[in-house]
Design a protein around this motif. Structure first.
Motif, PDB file in Angstrom:
ATOM      1  N   ASP A  31       0.829  -1.209   0.000  1.00  0.00           N
ATOM      2  CA  ASP A  31       0.000   0.000   0.000  1.00  0.00           C
ATOM      3  C   ASP A  31       0.861   1.255   0.000  1.00  0.00           C
ATOM      4  O   ASP A  31       0.567   2.227  -0.711  1.00  0.00           O
ATOM      5  CB  ASP A  31      -0.945   0.009   1.210  1.00  0.00           C
ATOM      6  N   MET A  32       1.927   1.234   0.797  1.00  0.00           N
ATOM      7  CA  MET A  32       2.825   2.389   0.836  1.00  0.00           C
ATOM      8  C   MET A  32       3.519   2.578  -0.515  1.00  0.00           C
ATOM      9  O   MET A  32       3.654   3.698  -0.998  1.00  0.00           O
ATOM     10  CB  MET A  32       3.866   2.220   1.959  1.00  0.00           C
ATOM     11  N   ALA A  33       3.927   1.477  -1.114  1.00  0.00           N
ATOM     12  CA  ALA A  33       4.590   1.555  -2.417  1.00  0.00           C
ATOM     13  C   ALA A  33       3.618   2.057  -3.484  1.00  0.00           C
ATOM     14  O   ALA A  33       3.986   2.889  -4.320  1.00  0.00           O
ATOM     15  CB  ALA A  33       5.152   0.183  -2.798  1.00  0.00           C
ATOM     16  N   ILE A  34       2.385   1.566  -3.448  1.00  0.00           N
ATOM     17  CA  ILE A  34       1.377   2.022  -4.407  1.00  0.00           C
ATOM     18  C   ILE A  34       1.170   3.525  -4.272  1.00  0.00           C
ATOM     19  O   ILE A  34       1.149   4.255  -5.269  1.00  0.00           O
ATOM     20  CB  ILE A  34       0.050   1.238  -4.235  1.00  0.00           C
ATOM     21  N   ASP A  35       1.050   4.011  -3.035  1.00  0.00           N
ATOM     22  CA  ASP A  35       0.880   5.453  -2.817  1.00  0.00           C
ATOM     23  C   ASP A  35       2.067   6.233  -3.369  1.00  0.00           C
ATOM     24  O   ASP A  35       1.901   7.271  -4.001  1.00  0.00           O
ATOM     25  CB  ASP A  35       0.702   5.758  -1.321  1.00  0.00           C
ATOM     26  N   ALA A  36       3.280   5.723  -3.133  1.00  0.00           N
ATOM     27  CA  ALA A  36       4.484   6.414  -3.613  1.00  0.00           C
ATOM     28  C   ALA A  36       4.509   6.483  -5.135  1.00  0.00           C
ATOM     29  O   ALA A  36       4.813   7.535  -5.717  1.00  0.00           O
ATOM     30  CB  ALA A  36       5.735   5.703  -3.086  1.00  0.00           C
ATOM     31  N   PHE A  37       4.183   5.381  -5.801  1.00  0.00           N
ATOM     32  CA  PHE A  37       4.199   5.384  -7.265  1.00  0.00           C
ATOM     33  C   PHE A  37       3.064   6.225  -7.843  1.00  0.00           C
ATOM     34  O   PHE A  37       3.219   6.859  -8.884  1.00  0.00           O
ATOM     35  CB  PHE A  37       4.175   3.963  -7.826  1.00  0.00           C
ATOM     36  N   LYS A  38       1.904   6.247  -7.157  1.00  0.00           N
ATOM     37  CA  LYS A  38       0.803   7.115  -7.617  1.00  0.00           C
ATOM     38  C   LYS A  38       1.254   8.575  -7.588  1.00  0.00           C
ATOM     39  O   LYS A  38       0.974   9.340  -8.517  1.00  0.00           O
ATOM     40  CB  LYS A  38      -0.433   6.933  -6.727  1.00  0.00           C
ATOM     41  N   LYS A  39       1.967   8.961  -6.529  1.00  0.00           N
ATOM     42  CA  LYS A  39       2.485  10.334  -6.438  1.00  0.00           C
ATOM     43  C   LYS A  39       3.492  10.595  -7.557  1.00  0.00           C
ATOM     44  O   LYS A  39       3.473  11.657  -8.184  1.00  0.00           O
ATOM     45  CB  LYS A  39       3.127  10.572  -5.070  1.00  0.00           C
TER      46      LYS A  39
END
Length: 109
Positions: A4-12
């Protein structure tokens, strides 16, 4: 969790730089790993390829997503393209070739 943290980082990263094929491709792989929505994973992976068509890793990631959703023919094509672009995919190509051969034998019997 970590995905989830990685997904948020890549979305940003994608919002900041919408031409970043690597981030789109990585998002696709992460969505596939979470198993939530394979269609979204495919969209992200294909966008990564559209932005970085000469990067074999983009095709490799697409191949892994297609393999996960049991599109063996599509996965084989993606892995072969990845391999042609210098991203070693020989193990995956052999695995899928064997899977497809086994399926043909099952259908014939």
């Amino acid at each position: 969790g970590n995905n989830d943290m990685a997904i948020d980082a890549f979305k940003k990263a994608v919002k900041i730089n919408p031409e970043d094929g690597e981030s789109f491709s990585a998002l696709g792989e992460l969505f596939a790993e979470t198993g939530e929505n394979p269609d979204i994973a495919l969209v992200f992976a294909r966008q990564g390829i559209a932005l970085s068509p000469e990067n074999g890793l983009m095709y490799f990631r697409l191949g892994r997503i297609l393999l996960k959703i049991k599109d063996n023919a599509g996965a084989l094509e993606a892995f072969e393209k990845a391999h042609d672009l210098g991203c070693d995919s020989s193990e995956n190509i052999e695995l899928i070739s064997k899977l497809m051969t086994d399926q043909l034998i099952e259908r014939a019997s």
